[in-house]
Design a protein around this motif. Structure first.
Motif, PDB file in Angstrom:
ATOM      1  N   LEU A 127       0.837  -1.202   0.000  1.00 31.77           N
ATOM      2  CA  LEU A 127       0.000   0.000   0.000  1.00 31.77           C
ATOM      3  C   LEU A 127       0.864   1.242   0.000  1.00 31.77           C
ATOM      4  O   LEU A 127       0.572   2.211  -0.706  1.00 31.77           O
ATOM      5  N   GLU A 128       1.951   1.199   0.753  1.00 30.63           N
ATOM      6  CA  GLU A 128       2.875   2.337   0.774  1.00 30.63           C
ATOM      7  C   GLU A 128       3.514   2.527  -0.582  1.00 30.63           C
ATOM      8  O   GLU A 128       3.655   3.660  -1.066  1.00 30.63           O
ATOM      9  N   ALA A 129       3.911   1.453  -1.225  1.00 29.40           N
ATOM     10  CA  ALA A 129       4.533   1.539  -2.543  1.00 29.40           C
ATOM     11  C   ALA A 129       3.528   2.105  -3.542  1.00 29.40           C
ATOM     12  O   ALA A 129       3.862   2.958  -4.369  1.00 29.40           O
ATOM     13  N   TRP A 130       2.282   1.604  -3.461  1.00 25.77           N
ATOM     14  CA  TRP A 130       1.257   2.110  -4.385  1.00 25.77           C
ATOM     15  C   TRP A 130       1.011   3.595  -4.126  1.00 25.77           C
ATOM     16  O   TRP A 130       0.921   4.399  -5.051  1.00 25.77           O
ATOM     17  N   SER A 131       0.918   3.996  -2.854  1.00 27.62           N
ATOM     18  CA  SER A 131       0.690   5.377  -2.469  1.00 27.62           C
ATOM     19  C   SER A 131       1.854   6.244  -2.932  1.00 27.62           C
ATOM     20  O   SER A 131       1.658   7.354  -3.427  1.00 27.62           O
ATOM     21  N   HIS A 132       3.063   5.745  -2.780  1.00 28.78           N
ATOM     22  CA  HIS A 132       4.248   6.475  -3.203  1.00 28.78           C
ATOM     23  C   HIS A 132       4.220   6.677  -4.719  1.00 28.78           C
ATOM     24  O   HIS A 132       4.489   7.783  -5.219  1.00 28.78           O
ATOM     25  N   ARG A 133       3.922   5.594  -5.481  1.00 25.22           N
ATOM     26  CA  ARG A 133       3.830   5.675  -6.944  1.00 25.22           C
ATOM     27  C   ARG A 133       2.721   6.650  -7.340  1.00 25.22           C
ATOM     28  O   ARG A 133       2.883   7.461  -8.260  1.00 25.22           O
ATOM     29  N   HIS A 134       1.600   6.553  -6.678  1.00 28.26           N
ATOM     30  CA  HIS A 134       0.467   7.418  -6.989  1.00 28.26           C
ATOM     31  C   HIS A 134       0.844   8.886  -6.747  1.00 28.26           C
ATOM     32  O   HIS A 134       0.518   9.767  -7.553  1.00 28.26           O
ATOM     33  N   MET A 135       1.541   9.184  -5.635  1.00 31.85           N
ATOM     34  CA  MET A 135       1.997  10.542  -5.344  1.00 31.85           C
ATOM     35  C   MET A 135       2.976  11.023  -6.394  1.00 31.85           C
ATOM     36  O   MET A 135       2.909  12.181  -6.821  1.00 31.85           O
ATOM     37  N   LYS A 136       3.871  10.143  -6.829  1.00 29.51           N
ATOM     38  CA  LYS A 136       4.833  10.508  -7.867  1.00 29.51           C
ATOM     39  C   LYS A 136       4.094  10.847  -9.154  1.00 29.51           C
ATOM     40  O   LYS A 136       4.431  11.807  -9.847  1.00 29.51           O
ATOM     41  N   GLU A 137       3.084  10.044  -9.498  1.00 30.32           N
ATOM     42  CA  GLU A 137       2.301  10.309 -10.710  1.00 30.32           C
ATOM     43  C   GLU A 137       1.573  11.654 -10.593  1.00 30.32           C
ATOM     44  O   GLU A 137       1.553  12.447 -11.534  1.00 30.32           O
ATOM     45  N   GLU A 138       0.988  11.899  -9.400  1.00 27.06           N
ATOM     46  CA  GLU A 138       0.288  13.167  -9.175  1.00 27.06           C
ATOM     47  C   GLU A 138       1.271  14.328  -9.274  1.00 27.06           C
ATOM     48  O   GLU A 138       0.988  15.340  -9.917  1.00 27.06           O
ATOM     49  N   LEU A 139       2.436  14.213  -8.635  1.00 27.93           N
ATOM     50  CA  LEU A 139       3.455  15.258  -8.692  1.00 27.93           C
ATOM     51  C   LEU A 139       3.924  15.474 -10.124  1.00 27.93           C
ATOM     52  O   LEU A 139       4.136  16.601 -10.562  1.00 27.93           O
ATOM     53  N   SER A 140       4.079  14.380 -10.862  1.00 31.83           N
ATOM     54  CA  SER A 140       4.494  14.473 -12.252  1.00 31.83           C
ATOM     55  C   SER A 140       3.442  15.227 -13.061  1.00 31.83           C
ATOM     56  O   SER A 140       3.766  16.084 -13.902  1.00 31.83           O
ATOM     57  N   LEU A 141       2.157  14.921 -12.815  1.00 32.54           N
ATOM     58  CA  LEU A 141       1.074  15.628 -13.512  1.00 32.54           C
ATOM     59  C   LEU A 141       1.080  17.121 -13.155  1.00 32.54           C
ATOM     60  O   LEU A 141       0.918  17.990 -14.019  1.00 32.54           O
ATOM     61  N   VAL A 142       1.271  17.402 -11.854  1.00 31.26           N
ATOM     62  CA  VAL A 142       1.318  18.799 -11.406  1.00 31.26           C
ATOM     63  C   VAL A 142       2.509  19.506 -12.037  1.00 31.26           C
ATOM     64  O   VAL A 142       2.392  20.636 -12.518  1.00 31.26           O
ATOM     65  N   GLU A 143       3.673  18.860 -12.060  1.00 30.33           N
ATOM     66  CA  GLU A 143       4.867  19.450 -12.678  1.00 30.33           C
ATOM     67  C   GLU A 143       4.626  19.713 -14.159  1.00 30.33           C
ATOM     68  O   GLU A 143       4.990  20.778 -14.679  1.00 30.33           O
ATOM     69  N   ASP A 144       4.018  18.743 -14.854  1.00 31.92           N
ATOM     70  CA  ASP A 144       3.705  18.923 -16.282  1.00 31.92           C
ATOM     71  C   ASP A 144       2.755  20.113 -16.468  1.00 31.92           C
ATOM     72  O   ASP A 144       2.941  20.941 -17.375  1.00 31.92           O
TER      73      ASP A 144
END
Length: 122
Positions: A5-22
């Motif tokens: 769950l932590e790994a999924w949450s971490h990946r999900h946060m990275k994806e969200e941050l990547s979207l925000v950065e884009d």
């Protein structure tokens, strides 16, 4: 499962941050393009503004000339009216003088006729 769950949450946060950065990168790029276009268009806008000011100035001058011509026309009409009035008054005066002379002549002739009639009757 907690690690997954932590790994999924971490990946999900990275994806969200990547979207925000884009998104932020895209917004910055659009703002830079807009700013560049504005800088490029600014001299044209300044030139257009100056041209518009010149046109307004020319329109003001044209209007001033038009008003000036109307004023001159009014003055000319007033002058012509005064002249016509003077001519009319002068003609009227001359006509009165002529009538007085004719009246005097008629009266003189009438007196002459009256005298002739009186001498013939006597």
């Amino acid at each position: 499962e907690v690690g997954g769950l932590e790994a999924w949450s971490h990946r999900h946060m990275k994806e969200e941050l990547s979207l925000v950065e884009d998104f932020v990168a895209k917004e910055l790029e659009e703002e830079q393009e807009h700013s560049m276009r504005r800088r490029q268009e600014e001299p044209q806008l300044v030139a257009l503004r100056q041209e518009l000011e010149k046109l307004w100035e020319l329109e003001d001058q044209r209007e001033d000339k038009h008003c000036e011509r109307e004023d001159q026309h009014r003055l000319l009409l007033a002058s012509e009216l005064r002249s016509a009035k003077e001519v009319f008054e002068s003609s009227t005066e001359t006509m009165h003088e002529t009538l007085e002379l004719l009246s005097e002549r008629v009266n003189t002739q009438a007196r002459g006729l009256d005298e002739q009639i009186a001498s013939v009757a006597a």
